[in-house]
Motif scaffolding. Structure first.
Motif, mmCIF file in Angstrom:
data_model
loop_
_atom_site.group_PDB
_atom_site.id
_atom_site.type_symbol
_atom_site.label_atom_id
_atom_site.label_comp_id
_atom_site.label_asym_id
_atom_site.label_seq_id
_atom_site.Cartn_x
_atom_site.Cartn_y
_atom_site.Cartn_z
ATOM 1 N N ALA A 292 55.566 48.673 34.817
ATOM 2 C CA ALA A 292 54.745 48.093 33.755
ATOM 3 C C ALA A 292 55.338 48.462 32.414
ATOM 4 N N GLN A 293 55.304 47.524 31.496
ATOM 5 C CA GLN A 293 55.687 47.850 30.123
ATOM 6 C C GLN A 293 54.607 48.700 29.476
ATOM 7 N N GLY A 294 53.368 48.331 29.727
ATOM 8 C CA GLY A 294 52.230 49.073 29.224
ATOM 9 C C GLY A 294 51.116 49.065 30.250
ATOM 10 N N LEU A 295 50.154 49.960 30.071
ATOM 11 C CA LEU A 295 49.036 50.064 31.000
ATOM 12 C C LEU A 295 47.815 50.497 30.208
ATOM 13 N N GLY A 296 46.709 49.786 30.383
ATOM 14 C CA GLY A 296 45.499 50.108 29.640
ATOM 15 C C GLY A 296 44.274 49.631 30.382
ATOM 16 N N HIS A 297 43.139 49.650 29.709
ATOM 17 C CA HIS A 297 41.892 49.252 30.376
ATOM 18 C C HIS A 297 41.921 47.785 30.782
ATOM 19 N N GLU A 298 42.812 46.992 30.122
ATOM 20 C CA GLU A 298 42.925 45.578 30.512
ATOM 21 C C GLU A 298 43.677 45.426 31.821
ATOM 22 N N GLY A 299 44.626 46.355 32.112
ATOM 23 C CA GLY A 299 45.407 46.283 33.329
ATOM 24 C C GLY A 299 46.878 46.518 33.067
ATOM 25 N N VAL A 300 47.727 45.902 33.900
ATOM 26 C CA VAL A 300 49.183 45.971 33.741
ATOM 27 C C VAL A 300 49.587 45.007 32.632
ATOM 28 N N LEU A 301 50.340 45.511 31.656
ATOM 29 C CA LEU A 301 50.664 44.736 30.462
ATOM 30 C C LEU A 301 52.173 44.483 30.379
ATOM 31 N N GLU A 302 52.536 43.259 30.033
ATOM 32 C CA GLU A 302 53.934 42.879 29.832
ATOM 33 C C GLU A 302 54.009 41.925 28.647
ATOM 34 N N SER A 303 55.124 41.979 27.916
ATOM 35 C CA SER A 303 55.296 41.035 26.820
ATOM 36 C C SER A 303 56.194 39.868 27.210
ATOM 37 N N HIS A 304 57.004 40.029 28.268
ATOM 38 C CA HIS A 304 57.908 38.956 28.674
ATOM 39 C C HIS A 304 57.166 37.991 29.591
ATOM 40 N N ARG B 181 51.508 42.249 24.873
ATOM 41 C CA ARG B 181 50.628 41.139 24.521
ATOM 42 C C ARG B 181 49.969 40.448 25.705
ATOM 43 N N ASN B 182 50.531 40.551 26.939
ATOM 44 C CA ASN B 182 50.015 39.785 28.069
ATOM 45 C C ASN B 182 49.531 40.690 29.189
ATOM 46 N N VAL B 183 48.401 40.327 29.786
ATOM 47 C CA VAL B 183 47.888 41.031 30.966
ATOM 48 C C VAL B 183 48.490 40.363 32.198
ATOM 49 N N ALA B 184 49.303 41.119 32.939
ATOM 50 C CA ALA B 184 49.898 40.582 34.160
ATOM 51 C C ALA B 184 48.939 40.697 35.337
ATOM 52 N N LEU B 185 48.237 41.836 35.423
ATOM 53 C CA LEU B 185 47.242 42.052 36.473
ATOM 54 C C LEU B 185 46.112 42.906 35.921
ATOM 55 N N PRO B 186 44.851 42.606 36.252
ATOM 56 C CA PRO B 186 43.757 43.485 35.834
ATOM 57 C C PRO B 186 43.748 44.761 36.664
ATOM 58 N N LEU B 187 43.104 45.801 36.161
ATOM 59 C CA LEU B 187 43.036 47.064 36.893
ATOM 60 C C LEU B 187 42.402 46.890 38.264
ATOM 61 N N SER B 188 41.509 45.934 38.394
ATOM 62 C CA SER B 188 40.812 45.722 39.668
ATOM 63 C C SER B 188 41.762 45.327 40.794
ATOM 64 N N ARG B 189 42.970 44.857 40.451
ATOM 65 C CA ARG B 189 43.941 44.457 41.467
ATOM 66 C C ARG B 189 44.846 45.619 41.894
ATOM 67 N N ILE B 190 44.811 46.717 41.168
ATOM 68 C CA ILE B 190 45.721 47.832 41.434
ATOM 69 C C ILE B 190 45.088 48.785 42.435
ATOM 70 N N GLY B 191 45.814 49.055 43.522
ATOM 71 C CA GLY B 191 45.323 50.026 44.483
ATOM 72 C C GLY B 191 45.651 51.443 44.068
ATOM 73 N N THR B 192 46.908 51.675 43.685
ATOM 74 C CA THR B 192 47.377 53.020 43.362
ATOM 75 C C THR B 192 48.286 52.975 42.141
ATOM 76 N N LEU B 193 48.161 53.982 41.293
ATOM 77 C CA LEU B 193 49.112 54.231 40.210
ATOM 78 C C LEU B 193 49.808 55.543 40.506
ATOM 79 N N VAL B 194 51.139 55.528 40.510
ATOM 80 C CA VAL B 194 51.914 56.759 40.601
ATOM 81 C C VAL B 194 52.492 57.020 39.221
ATOM 82 N N THR B 195 52.165 58.172 38.648
ATOM 83 C CA THR B 195 52.603 58.497 37.292
ATOM 84 C C THR B 195 52.993 59.966 37.232
ATOM 85 N N ASP B 196 53.272 60.476 36.040
ATOM 86 C CA ASP B 196 53.679 61.872 35.900
ATOM 87 C C ASP B 196 52.531 62.708 35.355
ATOM 88 N N ASP B 197 52.791 64.019 35.228
ATOM 89 C CA ASP B 197 51.711 64.928 34.845
ATOM 90 C C ASP B 197 51.407 64.917 33.354
#
Length: 259
Positions: free
Chosen positions: A173-185, A216-232
């Motif tokens: 993801a380029q970005g991630l927020g309450h809207e979901g997975v975010l991409e500008s392309h 600028r664009n929501v690619a997927l809402p959070l409701s579609r995401i099963g798991t996020l793997v991120t760092d500490d």
């Protein structure tokens, strides 16, 4: 049209989008590829945009009106590399022998693909860099997306249905927020939407800095995401936001941490 007039047009075009290819600018401006490349060189020298492979991109993957733009793949792959490798290591444990998985384009997904190269799995990817790596170094069953080659953002895309079904779809993801997975392309948005329909579970691989980037664009809402793997580096507030949305959060350990 004068040289300066063409260059102004190119810079204005990049106010509304992250990237423009040489071929597209040729058609838009009615000039040769050599002329476009000279214009791009001048714009790059003036610090108004950045020359990248195949065209020109908006400055610093940065933002206009607070909206982030995507960095070219060649730049993004060199950012937060240790965190991406740790995230990929955790994601690889979610794949079992015999699985069919989709691994999307992007630098963190590339690291996952490297870890899966010799696994007994079926792997589908639309990533040019990952497909090339697996062709040379991998032994997994590999299916490559058919369609048009887009050198930036480094994926192969087709308007045809994807002939593959998977247990998991791994994407960055380029970005991630309450809207979901975010991409500008826009092409990445379309690709993510299409591939998300071909898997049982969606797994997002994103280092914690992505929670501070708004594209600028929501690619997927959070409701579609099963798991996020991120760092500490994930903040408590962001962790609560994700968990409240039903996202299972897995934290990759810091490099060198005791397991």
């Amino acid at each position: 049209m004068s040289d300066s007039g063409r260059q102004r047009q190119i810079v204005e075009l990049l106010r509304d989008r992250p990237f423009a290819s040489v071929r597209e600018l040729q058609e838009r401006l009615g000039v040769s590829a050599a002329t476009v490349r000279r214009d791009i060189d001048k714009i790059d020298e003036a610090g108004e945009a950045r020359k990248v492979y195949g065209g020109v991109s908006a400055l610093d993957g940065a933002s206009h009106a607070g909206i982030a733009y995507a960095r070219p793949y060649d730049e993004n792959r060199d950012l937060a590399v240790d965190a991406k490798r740790q995230i990929a290591a955790v994601a690889a444990t979610m794949v079992r022998d015999g699985d069919a998985v989709i691994v999307h384009g992007g630098s963190t997904c590339f690291h996952l693909g490297v870890r899966l190269a010799d696994r007994n799995i079926r792997l589908f990817t639309n990533s040019m860099p990952l497909a090339a790596y697996l062709s040379d170094h991998g032994h997994c069953s590999l299916t490559i997306a058919g369609g048009d080659l887009h050198r930036e953002p480094g994926i192969i895309h087709s308007i045809q249905a994807v002939p593959f079904y998977a247990s998991k779809f791994f994407l960055g993801a380029q970005g991630l927020g309450h809207e979901g997975v975010l991409e500008s392309h826009p092409l990445l948005v379309r690709s993510i939407i299409d591939l998300s329909l071909c898997a049982d579970q969606i797994v997002v691989l994103a280092d914690s800095r992505k929670l501070s980037i708004h594209a600028r664009n929501v690619a997927l809402p959070l409701s579609r995401i099963g798991t996020l793997v991120t760092d500490d580096g994930l903040s408590d507030a962001d962790a609560r936001m994700l968990e409240d949305a039903g996202v299972n959060v897995r934290i990759a350990p810091s490099p060198g941490a005791v397991q």
